[in-house]
Design a protein around this motif. Sequence first.
Motif, PDB file in Angstrom:
ATOM      1  N   THR A 225       0.825  -1.388  -0.082  1.00 29.27           N
ATOM      2  CA  THR A 225      -0.233  -0.138   0.091  1.00 29.27           C
ATOM      3  C   THR A 225       1.297   1.435  -0.185  1.00 29.27           C
ATOM      4  O   THR A 225       0.612   2.352  -1.236  1.00 29.27           O
ATOM      5  CB  THR A 225      -1.108  -0.349   0.775  1.00 29.27           C
ATOM      6  OG1 THR A 225      -0.226  -0.064   2.553  1.00 29.27           O
ATOM      7  CG2 THR A 225      -2.330  -1.130   1.450  1.00 29.27           C
ATOM      8  N   GLY A 226       1.840   1.427   0.431  1.00 28.97           N
ATOM      9  CA  GLY A 226       3.148   2.467   0.925  1.00 28.97           C
ATOM     10  C   GLY A 226       3.636   2.689  -0.578  1.00 28.97           C
ATOM     11  O   GLY A 226       3.581   3.802  -0.548  1.00 28.97           O
ATOM     12  N   ILE A 227       4.426   1.518  -1.136  1.00 27.76           N
ATOM     13  CA  ILE A 227       4.978   2.011  -1.952  1.00 27.76           C
ATOM     14  C   ILE A 227       4.688   2.449  -3.282  1.00 27.76           C
ATOM     15  O   ILE A 227       4.407   2.630  -4.367  1.00 27.76           O
ATOM     16  CB  ILE A 227       6.692   1.368  -1.884  1.00 27.76           C
ATOM     17  CG1 ILE A 227       7.176   2.202  -1.030  1.00 27.76           C
ATOM     18  CG2 ILE A 227       7.185   1.088  -3.511  1.00 27.76           C
ATOM     19  CD1 ILE A 227       8.901   0.844  -0.112  1.00 27.76           C
ATOM     20  N   LEU A 228       3.189   0.745  -3.511  1.00 29.77           N
ATOM     21  CA  LEU A 228       3.041   0.478  -4.875  1.00 29.77           C
ATOM     22  C   LEU A 228       1.917   0.365  -5.110  1.00 29.77           C
ATOM     23  O   LEU A 228       0.933   1.397  -6.018  1.00 29.77           O
ATOM     24  CB  LEU A 228       2.923  -0.865  -4.934  1.00 29.77           C
ATOM     25  CG  LEU A 228       4.759  -1.228  -5.142  1.00 29.77           C
ATOM     26  CD1 LEU A 228       4.914  -3.093  -4.504  1.00 29.77           C
ATOM     27  CD2 LEU A 228       5.492  -1.187  -6.328  1.00 29.77           C
ATOM     28  N   ASN A 229       1.252   1.085  -3.595  1.00 25.32           N
ATOM     29  CA  ASN A 229       0.086   1.779  -3.837  1.00 25.32           C
ATOM     30  C   ASN A 229      -1.487   0.807  -4.404  1.00 25.32           C
ATOM     31  O   ASN A 229      -2.116   0.863  -5.277  1.00 25.32           O
ATOM     32  CB  ASN A 229       0.090   3.683  -4.941  1.00 25.32           C
ATOM     33  CG  ASN A 229      -1.945   3.932  -4.766  1.00 25.32           C
ATOM     34  OD1 ASN A 229      -1.905   4.104  -3.643  1.00 25.32           O
ATOM     35  ND2 ASN A 229      -2.042   4.875  -5.775  1.00 25.32           N
ATOM     36  N   LEU A 230      -1.144  -0.346  -3.825  1.00 27.54           N
ATOM     37  CA  LEU A 230      -2.118  -1.971  -4.130  1.00 27.54           C
ATOM     38  C   LEU A 230      -2.855  -1.659  -3.164  1.00 27.54           C
ATOM     39  O   LEU A 230      -2.249  -1.763  -1.539  1.00 27.54           O
ATOM     40  CB  LEU A 230      -1.228  -3.104  -4.741  1.00 27.54           C
ATOM     41  CG  LEU A 230      -0.204  -2.545  -6.324  1.00 27.54           C
ATOM     42  CD1 LEU A 230       1.122  -3.647  -5.976  1.00 27.54           C
ATOM     43  CD2 LEU A 230      -1.046  -2.334  -6.775  1.00 27.54           C
TER      44      LEU A 230
ATOM     45  N   ILE B 221      -3.425  -2.411 -11.848  1.00 24.67           N
ATOM     46  CA  ILE B 221      -2.889  -4.112 -12.519  1.00 24.67           C
ATOM     47  C   ILE B 221      -1.291  -3.054 -12.898  1.00 24.67           C
ATOM     48  O   ILE B 221      -1.014  -4.015 -13.116  1.00 24.67           O
ATOM     49  CB  ILE B 221      -4.346  -4.165 -13.773  1.00 24.67           C
ATOM     50  CG1 ILE B 221      -4.983  -4.192 -13.181  1.00 24.67           C
ATOM     51  CG2 ILE B 221      -3.835  -6.177 -14.612  1.00 24.67           C
ATOM     52  CD1 ILE B 221      -6.341  -4.292 -14.403  1.00 24.67           C
ATOM     53  N   LEU B 222      -1.463  -2.107 -13.950  1.00 20.35           N
ATOM     54  CA  LEU B 222       0.016  -1.780 -14.536  1.00 20.35           C
ATOM     55  C   LEU B 222       0.874  -2.064 -13.403  1.00 20.35           C
ATOM     56  O   LEU B 222       2.238  -2.978 -13.181  1.00 20.35           O
ATOM     57  CB  LEU B 222      -0.201  -0.608 -15.698  1.00 20.35           C
ATOM     58  CG  LEU B 222       1.127  -0.476 -16.117  1.00 20.35           C
ATOM     59  CD1 LEU B 222       1.893  -1.454 -16.769  1.00 20.35           C
ATOM     60  CD2 LEU B 222       1.277   1.031 -16.548  1.00 20.35           C
ATOM     61  N   VAL B 223       0.559  -1.763 -12.217  1.00 16.14           N
ATOM     62  CA  VAL B 223       1.991  -1.122 -12.048  1.00 16.14           C
ATOM     63  C   VAL B 223       2.441  -2.731 -10.836  1.00 16.14           C
ATOM     64  O   VAL B 223       3.344  -3.416 -10.639  1.00 16.14           O
ATOM     65  CB  VAL B 223       2.120   0.051 -10.385  1.00 16.14           C
ATOM     66  CG1 VAL B 223       2.578  -0.782  -9.278  1.00 16.14           C
ATOM     67  CG2 VAL B 223       1.203   1.320 -10.574  1.00 16.14           C
ATOM     68  N   LEU B 224       1.352  -3.362 -10.339  1.00 14.31           N
ATOM     69  CA  LEU B 224       1.775  -4.572  -9.621  1.00 14.31           C
ATOM     70  C   LEU B 224       1.987  -5.989 -10.890  1.00 14.31           C
ATOM     71  O   LEU B 224       2.594  -6.619 -10.320  1.00 14.31           O
ATOM     72  CB  LEU B 224      -0.418  -5.324  -9.812  1.00 14.31           C
ATOM     73  CG  LEU B 224      -0.401  -7.260  -9.353  1.00 14.31           C
ATOM     74  CD1 LEU B 224       0.984  -7.140  -8.225  1.00 14.31           C
ATOM     75  CD2 LEU B 224      -1.474  -7.233  -9.581  1.00 14.31           C
ATOM     76  N   VAL B 225       1.670  -5.055 -12.750  1.00 14.68           N
ATOM     77  CA  VAL B 225       2.719  -6.308 -13.631  1.00 14.68           C
ATOM     78  C   VAL B 225       3.845  -6.507 -13.277  1.00 14.68           C
ATOM     79  O   VAL B 225       4.735  -7.072 -13.123  1.00 14.68           O
ATOM     80  CB  VAL B 225       2.106  -6.882 -14.586  1.00 14.68           C
ATOM     81  CG1 VAL B 225       2.345  -6.839 -15.476  1.00 14.68           C
ATOM     82  CG2 VAL B 225       0.549  -6.476 -14.844  1.00 14.68           C
TER      83      VAL B 225
ATOM     84  N   ILE C 245      15.744  -2.513  -7.814  1.00 11.89           N
ATOM     85  CA  ILE C 245      14.717  -2.095  -8.994  1.00 11.89           C
ATOM     86  C   ILE C 245      13.692  -2.320  -9.312  1.00 11.89           C
ATOM     87  O   ILE C 245      12.595  -1.151  -9.564  1.00 11.89           O
ATOM     88  CB  ILE C 245      15.534  -2.485 -10.424  1.00 11.89           C
ATOM     89  CG1 ILE C 245      16.997  -2.106  -9.990  1.00 11.89           C
ATOM     90  CG2 ILE C 245      14.972  -1.967 -11.806  1.00 11.89           C
ATOM     91  CD1 ILE C 245      17.936  -2.712 -11.660  1.00 11.89           C
ATOM     92  N   ALA C 246      12.791  -2.948  -9.098  1.00 10.09           N
ATOM     93  CA  ALA C 246      11.051  -3.251  -8.895  1.00 10.09           C
ATOM     94  C   ALA C 246      10.469  -2.218  -8.218  1.00 10.09           C
ATOM     95  O   ALA C 246       9.594  -1.679  -8.665  1.00 10.09           O
ATOM     96  CB  ALA C 246      10.961  -4.588  -8.770  1.00 10.09           C
ATOM     97  N   LEU C 247      11.210  -2.178  -7.128  1.00 11.95           N
ATOM     98  CA  LEU C 247      10.159  -0.619  -6.021  1.00 11.95           C
ATOM     99  C   LEU C 247      10.891   0.639  -6.524  1.00 11.95           C
ATOM    100  O   LEU C 247       9.631   0.871  -6.306  1.00 11.95           O
ATOM    101  CB  LEU C 247      10.813  -0.894  -4.526  1.00 11.95           C
ATOM    102  CG  LEU C 247      10.872  -2.666  -3.698  1.00 11.95           C
ATOM    103  CD1 LEU C 247      11.762  -2.376  -1.867  1.00 11.95           C
ATOM    104  CD2 LEU C 247       9.027  -2.176  -3.266  1.00 11.95           C
ATOM    105  N   VAL C 248      12.054   0.460  -7.182  1.00 10.47           N
ATOM    106  CA  VAL C 248      12.067   2.170  -7.543  1.00 10.47           C
ATOM    107  C   VAL C 248      11.128   1.974  -8.800  1.00 10.47           C
ATOM    108  O   VAL C 248      10.518   3.184  -9.183  1.00 10.47           O
ATOM    109  CB  VAL C 248      13.662   2.251  -7.809  1.00 10.47           C
ATOM    110  CG1 VAL C 248      13.785   3.519  -9.192  1.00 10.47           C
ATOM    111  CG2 VAL C 248      14.364   1.753  -6.668  1.00 10.47           C
ATOM    112  N   VAL C 249      11.412   1.498 -10.007  1.00 12.05           N
ATOM    113  CA  VAL C 249      10.521   1.061 -11.093  1.00 12.05           C
ATOM    114  C   VAL C 249       8.655   1.404 -10.540  1.00 12.05           C
ATOM    115  O   VAL C 249       8.539   1.999 -11.585  1.00 12.05           O
ATOM    116  CB  VAL C 249      10.793   0.084 -12.196  1.00 12.05           C
ATOM    117  CG1 VAL C 249       9.418   0.530 -13.163  1.00 12.05           C
ATOM    118  CG2 VAL C 249      12.151   0.531 -12.498  1.00 12.05           C
ATOM    119  N   ALA C 250       8.877   0.113  -9.661  1.00 11.59           N
ATOM    120  CA  ALA C 250       7.068  -0.195  -9.889  1.00 11.59           C
ATOM    121  C   ALA C 250       6.751   1.548  -8.701  1.00 11.59           C
ATOM    122  O   ALA C 250       5.755   1.720  -9.103  1.00 11.59           O
ATOM    123  CB  ALA C 250       6.877  -1.524  -9.583  1.00 11.59           C
ATOM    124  N   GLY C 251       7.570   1.674  -7.882  1.00 16.76           N
ATOM    125  CA  GLY C 251       6.891   2.637  -6.896  1.00 16.76           C
ATOM    126  C   GLY C 251       6.583   3.952  -7.743  1.00 16.76           C
ATOM    127  O   GLY C 251       5.874   4.984  -8.268  1.00 16.76           O
ATOM    128  N   GLY C 252       7.530   4.451  -8.751  1.00 17.83           N
ATOM    129  CA  GLY C 252       7.766   5.539  -8.873  1.00 17.83           C
ATOM    130  C   GLY C 252       6.494   5.568  -9.761  1.00 17.83           C
ATOM    131  O   GLY C 252       5.254   6.469 -10.167  1.00 17.83           O
TER     132      GLY C 252
END
Lengths: 633, 98
Positions: free
Chosen positions: A534-539, A579-583, A618-625
């Motif tokens: 929820t915090g970084i990825l907003n899921l 969905i995009l962020v999750l993928v 990298i996953a956190l940075v890219v998906a989080g961003g």
Amino acid sequence: MAGQPNCGKSTIFNAVAGFKVNTGNFSGTTVSFTETRVYLGGRTVRLIDLPGTYSISSHDLAEKEARDFLLSGNVDVIINVLDSSILGRSLELTIQLLEMNIPMVMALNMYDESKEKGIDIDLELLNALIGVEAYPVIAVEGTGVRDLFEAALRVAKEQFRPVQPVYDRDVEECIAQISHRYPDAIREALDIDERFVIIRLLEMDEEFEHTVWKIDRDFLQFVIEKRRSLAEIHNWPEAGVFASPPCHRVRSLRAGGPGDPQNRPELQGAYRPLHHQPGRWPGGHRGPLFFMFFVSFLLGDIIAGLIEAPLDAIGQKLVGMTDGIAAVAISGLYDGVVAGVGIVLPYLLPLLVLMAILEDSGLLPRIAFMVDGILHRFGLHGKSAIPIILGYGCNVPAIMAARNMEYERDRVITMLIVPFIACSARTVIILALAGKYLGAAVTTAIYAGNILIALTVSFFLSRLQADPSPGIIMDVPPLRRPYPGLVAKKVWWRLNEFLTFAWPVIAISSLVLAFLAHVGIDRVVNGILAPITTGILNLPDATGITLFLGIFRKELTLLMLNQALGTGDVATILSSAQILVLVVFTVLYIPCIATISTLWKEGGWKVALYSVMLNTTIALVVAGGLAHALKVF
Amino acid sequence: MKPPAHMKKTISDLQRDKPVTLLDMKEGETASILRISGGRHLRARMAGLGIREGTCLRLISAAPFSGPLLVEDTASGARVMIGRGMAASVEVCDQTPS
């Protein structure tokens, strides 16, 4: 069974042992040896499929494995497999194998292809020249394999030694002089033919020099002096004594030997190879890849659409029949089973077929050829293209395939890049989520972004290493028509892995998750992962458990998503952006357990740990961003 | 016989004592290997692929973006790709068949 890369050892092996090892039309498909027991002529024998090696003095890991095995003294007979369509080059290794003085039979594989090329091999002359029986074999059809193995058994029983190649007078004199001084200590320490050791030393084989240096330094010094004077006589660089033209009476076997089209002007016309220019096909070098995903997506979608409705109906009925805890169990298990058939198979099967065709056709080295220039700019080279492309199938064999890179630097970088590549499991996720809900353009963008991220990572990784990559040298086999039978066997072999291992895991995980959800433990995991989800990825925090399970098998993330969100239609809960962020996150984050353990095995724990940290960051940075950027708009 | 255009360049290069390497070849040209300057690793590597002194090679094509060269051993028909760095250490002498 030994021979140069891509001469078909594994194909012959499979013809005898059933489909047990992977095959493909590019060098370095086999990277470690496989053993099987074969019942032949009334007794059981051990048959070993070695990785291909261009010569005995080779340096990459796969080749070293072959060399060490051949020199171990446990070999009764070598089945020397040669690609008869390029007989001249295949004989390079044969000469070295002959010098090892181990009984041998030769398998002239791809005999049909050499016939087509207009090469007529005089088997009797070949036999007379080197005293080794040669058998024509067409491994893909299984032709000639029986005769070959019968001969191998006979030769092994008789311990019939091959005729040693004779060099010119200077070299032979030199060998004789050295042989005279050959220390007993070495004879005892090495269970290897004396003449072979001397020839290896004269050819400046580092490993033998090292071994001999440890036992008897004076002797090595003597050999080196002899080598120098030999080089002076021939007026060639020291390292090239054996390559120098006057030295090669053996050369007659190589260049002027039977079947050499240069010796047969009448064949020159027929000799024009039938294969096409490598490289260019519509859509550039990435063309076939995107085509593959497109086809597998399309086919997958059709198949998935066809079986979805009836499967759902059955599920409803099953759940309707029971209640309470039994209902939880049944729906959990059923979801898992259905997920395997309904979601994974439709996308997995076409991808496996296309990967198999890609491997067998010989397109991979051509892709390597085309992209080498580009990859150089990112600190990789064309050889890394093969592991990277194989990574689209599964990361595990892809990391193993990195073994055929000679330099540790290239190998480590390639191993770290591969986990970024969306393997078939992640392709299923991309296709089933992004493909279904976000459309083809976004799906393509995800793949393009994925490649871009991998290349960027490689760019920075290679900057950390001071020494530049020495460049590529690699065999380019002719394009070959994939044999439908072999492709089918290969697909079945890989599908079997999914059916017997992954599927049960998925079904059981689904069952476990259903129970966990029933008693509420999944909330604990979700709670721990909430800062990330929820915090970084907003899921929604319910995705925590699915991402956690994805570490074990990537498919689980997708399959458990429905279970965790409590819906059959993800779009009702998640927005397109989510969905995009999750993928994106799923594609990039921690490699699956199998990949991590392979990295550990192949590169050591440091590489494995580094890879996990690199991917997660990298996953956190890219998906989080991405999540935060999408929130703004 | 009049030497073809690229031969002239080759000859003048020889006069200037600059080794002619695989890199100087044009697509479709044939040349035989004169010398391989380089360490034993490189030599062993190339020898295994059939590239050694005396081998006759034909340059099939060069990959884009200064990628590797695709050469064919004219005796065996085997094809090998060689990176430019390595190709630079393979000295050749022109042997385009007349």
